[in-house]
Design an enzyme around this catalytic site. Structure first.
Site, PDB file in Angstrom:
ATOM      1  N   VAL A  26       0.836  -1.203   0.000  1.00  0.00           N
ATOM      2  CA  VAL A  26       0.000   0.000   0.000  1.00  0.00           C
ATOM      3  C   VAL A  26       0.872   1.255   0.000  1.00  0.00           C
ATOM      4  CG1 VAL A  26      -1.625   1.334   1.419  1.00  0.00           C
ATOM      5  CG2 VAL A  26      -1.975  -1.113   1.111  1.00  0.00           C
ATOM      6  N   ASP A  27       1.909   1.256   0.814  1.00  0.00           N
ATOM      7  CA  ASP A  27       2.795   2.413   0.945  1.00  0.00           C
ATOM      8  C   ASP A  27       3.403   2.799  -0.405  1.00  0.00           C
ATOM      9  OD1 ASP A  27       4.248   4.437   2.247  1.00  0.00           O
ATOM     10  OD2 ASP A  27       5.753   3.067   3.043  1.00  0.00           O
TER      11      ASP A  27
END
Length: 174
Positions: A26-27
């Protein structure tokens, strides 16, 4: 189910690492979609707000969304699962609570969360889903925020969170 980088809520939550400088999952997806300005803003926060230190697990900071549809990104660092449910569960709950607190402080009307710590940080998803949903529900009982979304990556994730929500709302838990 969906892609958190496509959400049009006021804020999306980044399951960040403590450096705030991007990473995988996600990051990395959020950093790529937001553009290079996000990395610059995260570097500024590390220097000016965190005095060069990493963001502690369970804490949260907010940046602009830059090239994302969401106006803001709330970055929070989830715990790495090592089997200590009491301690790691509290830290995971803090991720959701502190993100929601930031959204409320900014008077945002909507926020989208991923499933924090359930990827490379290995938090068991069934446990994480109960912690996330209970924290969100308890926050919404005490605060007016508006829309809170869980944006889940796979059908399996969606089913786990759906079952956990049904269990919580019916009074059953894991």
């Amino acid at each position: 189910m969906g892609d958190i980088t496509k959400q049009t809520t006021d804020a999306i939550v980044n399951a960040a690492n403590g450096t705030l400088l991007g990473g995988g999952g996600v990051d990395g997806a959020i950093h790529r979609a937001a553009g290079p300005e996000l990395l610059q803003e995260c570097r500024r926060i590390r220097k000016e707000v965190l005095n060069g230190k990493e963001l502690p697990t369970g804490e949260a900071v907010i940046t602009d969304g830059f090239q994302l549809p969401a106006k803001y990104v709330i970055h929070t660092v989830g715990p790495v699962w090592r089997g200590n449910l009491e301690r790691e569960g509290e830290l995971l709950s803090n991720c959701y609570q502190n993100s929601l607190n930031l959204a409320a402080e900014k008077k945002l009307k909507s926020i989208s969360f991923p499933s924090i710590s359930t990827g490379v940080y290995r938090f068991p998803e069934e446990l994480a889903s109960v912690i996330a949903l209970k924290t969100i529900i308890n926050f919404l009982k005490r605060n007016q925020l508006g829309e809170v979304k869980m944006v889940l990556f796979s059908q399996k994730d969606f089913e786990i969170y759906g079952q956990s929500l049904k269990n919580i709302l019916s009074g059953k838990e894991l």
